[in-house]
Design a protein around this motif. Structure first.
Motif, PDB file in Angstrom:
ATOM      1  N   GLU A 216      28.067  14.923 -40.274  1.00  0.00           N
ATOM      2  CA  GLU A 216      27.354  14.534 -39.273  1.00  0.00           C
ATOM      3  C   GLU A 216      27.946  13.451 -38.407  1.00  0.00           C
ATOM      4  O   GLU A 216      28.460  12.723 -38.905  1.00  0.00           O
ATOM      5  CB  GLU A 216      26.062  13.879 -39.721  1.00  0.00           C
ATOM      6  N   MET A 217      28.055  13.626 -37.064  1.00  0.00           N
ATOM      7  CA  MET A 217      28.774  12.766 -36.175  1.00  0.00           C
ATOM      8  C   MET A 217      27.465  12.533 -35.060  1.00  0.00           C
ATOM      9  O   MET A 217      26.340  13.137 -34.907  1.00  0.00           O
ATOM     10  CB  MET A 217      29.626  13.595 -35.375  1.00  0.00           C
ATOM     11  N   GLY A 218      27.923  11.707 -34.351  1.00  0.00           N
ATOM     12  CA  GLY A 218      26.985  11.046 -33.131  1.00  0.00           C
ATOM     13  C   GLY A 218      27.120   9.833 -32.989  1.00  0.00           C
ATOM     14  O   GLY A 218      28.060   8.779 -33.063  1.00  0.00           O
ATOM     15  N   VAL A 248      28.453  21.786 -35.003  1.00  0.00           N
ATOM     16  CA  VAL A 248      28.357  20.637 -35.117  1.00  0.00           C
ATOM     17  C   VAL A 248      26.809  19.930 -35.745  1.00  0.00           C
ATOM     18  O   VAL A 248      25.871  20.697 -35.167  1.00  0.00           O
ATOM     19  CB  VAL A 248      28.627  19.508 -34.058  1.00  0.00           C
ATOM     20  N   ILE A 249      26.884  18.916 -36.439  1.00  0.00           N
ATOM     21  CA  ILE A 249      25.518  18.224 -36.705  1.00  0.00           C
ATOM     22  C   ILE A 249      25.736  16.905 -35.982  1.00  0.00           C
ATOM     23  O   ILE A 249      26.473  16.111 -36.491  1.00  0.00           O
ATOM     24  CB  ILE A 249      25.705  18.292 -38.273  1.00  0.00           C
ATOM     25  N   ILE A 250      24.624  16.609 -35.055  1.00  0.00           N
ATOM     26  CA  ILE A 250      24.400  15.608 -34.379  1.00  0.00           C
ATOM     27  C   ILE A 250      23.545  14.609 -34.910  1.00  0.00           C
ATOM     28  O   ILE A 250      22.169  14.876 -34.959  1.00  0.00           O
ATOM     29  CB  ILE A 250      24.090  15.875 -32.801  1.00  0.00           C
ATOM     30  N   HIS A 251      24.008  13.563 -34.977  1.00  0.00           N
ATOM     31  CA  HIS A 251      22.889  12.223 -35.314  1.00  0.00           C
ATOM     32  C   HIS A 251      22.723  11.329 -33.985  1.00  0.00           C
ATOM     33  O   HIS A 251      23.952  11.033 -33.178  1.00  0.00           O
ATOM     34  CB  HIS A 251      23.765  11.240 -36.281  1.00  0.00           C
ATOM     35  N   ILE A 271      23.530  21.676 -33.979  1.00  0.00           N
ATOM     36  CA  ILE A 271      22.215  21.015 -34.488  1.00  0.00           C
ATOM     37  C   ILE A 271      22.048  19.549 -33.936  1.00  0.00           C
ATOM     38  O   ILE A 271      22.772  18.867 -34.343  1.00  0.00           O
ATOM     39  CB  ILE A 271      21.759  21.232 -35.725  1.00  0.00           C
ATOM     40  N   LEU A 272      20.897  19.441 -33.359  1.00  0.00           N
ATOM     41  CA  LEU A 272      20.306  17.947 -33.432  1.00  0.00           C
ATOM     42  C   LEU A 272      19.454  17.670 -34.591  1.00  0.00           C
ATOM     43  O   LEU A 272      18.497  18.195 -34.406  1.00  0.00           O
ATOM     44  CB  LEU A 272      19.585  17.984 -32.059  1.00  0.00           C
ATOM     45  N   HIS A 273      20.121  16.919 -35.321  1.00  0.00           N
ATOM     46  CA  HIS A 273      19.447  16.623 -36.569  1.00  0.00           C
ATOM     47  C   HIS A 273      18.300  15.418 -36.487  1.00  0.00           C
ATOM     48  O   HIS A 273      18.529  14.624 -35.683  1.00  0.00           O
ATOM     49  CB  HIS A 273      20.447  16.236 -37.637  1.00  0.00           C
ATOM     50  N   ARG A 274      17.177  15.894 -36.844  1.00  0.00           N
ATOM     51  CA  ARG A 274      16.115  14.773 -37.062  1.00  0.00           C
ATOM     52  C   ARG A 274      15.805  14.050 -35.766  1.00  0.00           C
ATOM     53  O   ARG A 274      15.528  12.770 -35.593  1.00  0.00           O
ATOM     54  CB  ARG A 274      16.411  13.847 -38.171  1.00  0.00           C
TER      55      ARG A 274
END
Length: 378
Positions: A216-218, A248-251, A271-274
């Motif tokens: 998870e990155m961001g 990618v998984i975005i925080h 994905i934009l997570h949560r």
């Protein structure tokens, strides 16, 4: 019932219809499909049947596999007979290359060719598209909890990585549990502890066949990690994901404008997570081809409204569900540890908010997760 043992029957809730039945790769000369349409008063209507994405709750099948396609609300109940074996769903049977005759409530398909049915999955299976079993809160029982999911409706888990120090733990989880996939990356909370060679480490660990994403990155502006450092590590991971051709998984926490600016620059798959930021920015993410995932934040009165606003703007084909466990349990158990089994509460919340069946939410989010993470053949 046709001479070849395929019978599809069913009704849908009032005001509904079914559409888009596809049959491929076969020499079947005839398939008979009957449907009932309803008007707004719940009275059967004589309108020609239209077929749309649906699932079969009671299905027996042998010799062929079933193809899962589409993203529309399922028809319920529906029956398919003439096959053997129990406990599967069929979604989006499509009829092509055929001559169609309509007579009242029946559609008769003659000289039907090209039937291909593949991609079976068990009824009510769902996915937790973002979990953290590498977290210290699962140190004593992570494998026990994951194995227990085999008796639940959770058929797939994406274990999302947070920090270089847990890369080995993530790989151990992937090796021990066949239904768990993972990501490798650095969360913005840990940027000050990130070694200079972190990109080489990500590149090496990402070679594992079950690593499906980078992250998870961001950016996270809620705490006080240096913003320039967060941005640098975020950008470098986006560049690496492009090099490795991985989503990618975005925080994104209280950094919505900056996150979107960087995403527009790199235009990654992922994905934009949560996500709980402005809905207009979410639409920009959709224009880039991204997905968004929702969790039990939808159940917390004090902060659920932005998440609900985003949910209502999310196309079905871009929706994922997650727990973010061990964090964010359902509101009713806010003091307890969250687990992947709590994803069923997310399914229920979305179904109620969007006025669809829980089966549909589980099915479409499962297929979307497989698509974005490139798992199997959704």
């Amino acid at each position: 019932n046709s001479a070849f043992g395929i019978l599809i029957k069913g009704t849908r809730k009032r005001g509904g219809y079914v559409r888009d039945i596809t049959v491929r790769d076969t020499s079947l000369p005839s398939v008979l499909v009957r449907s009932v349409n309803y008007n707004d008063d719940g009275i059967p209507a004589p309108a020609p049947p239209v077929f749309e994405h649906f699932l079969f709750e009671r299905l027996r099948i042998s010799g062929e596999a079933l193809s899962l396609e589409g993203n529309r609300e399922p028809v319920n109940p529906i029956e398919l007979s003439g096959f053997e074996g129990e406990g599967y769903e069929l979604c989006d049977v499509i009829i092509k290359d055929s001559e169609i005759e309509r007579s009242g409530g029946a559609v008769i398909v003659k000289r039907c060719r090209n039937v291909k049915l593949d991609g079976l999955r068990r009824n009510n299976e769902t996915v937790d598209s973002h979990a953290h079993y590498e977290d210290v809160q699962f140190a004593e029982d992570r494998h026990e909890k994951l194995e227990a999911l085999r008796e639940s409706e959770v058929a797939m888990v994406l274990n999302c990585c947070s920090d270089v120090s847990v890369f080995d733990t993530v790989i151990e989880i992937l090796d021990r549990h066949d239904f768990v996939y993972g990501s490798i990356g650095v969360h913005p909370h840990w940027v000050t502890r990130t070694p200079e060679n972190f990109l080489d480490l990500i590149r090496r660990y990402a070679k594992h066949p079950k690593v499906a994403a980078i992250g998870e990155m961001g950016l996270d502006y809620f705490f006080d990690e240096p913003k320039p450092l967060q941005k640098r590590i975020f950008r470098e991971q986006l560049e690496l994901a492009k090099e490795l051709d991985l989503p990618v998984i975005i925080h994104d926490r209280e950094a919505h404008e900056d996150v979107m600016e960087i995403l527009e620059e790199y235009q990654p798959a992922g994905i934009l997570h949560r996500y709980g930021g402005p809905a207009d920015l979410l639409k920009k993410a959709f224009s880039l081809g991204m997905y968004v995932s929702f969790n039990n934040d939808l159940s917390y009165p004090q902060w659920r409204q932005p998440h609900i606003d985003c949910l209502m703007e999310t196309p079905w084909e871009r929706l994922l569900i997650e727990t973010d466990c061990p964090f964010a349990p359902p509101f009713e158990r806010s003091a307890e540890r969250c687990e992947s089994s709590d994803v069923k509460n997310v399914v229920s919340l979305i179904a109620k908010l969007r006025n669809v069946s829980e089966e549909f939410v589980a099915e479409i989010s499962y297929e979307n997760a497989k698509r974005v993470y490139r798992i199997g053949n959704p």
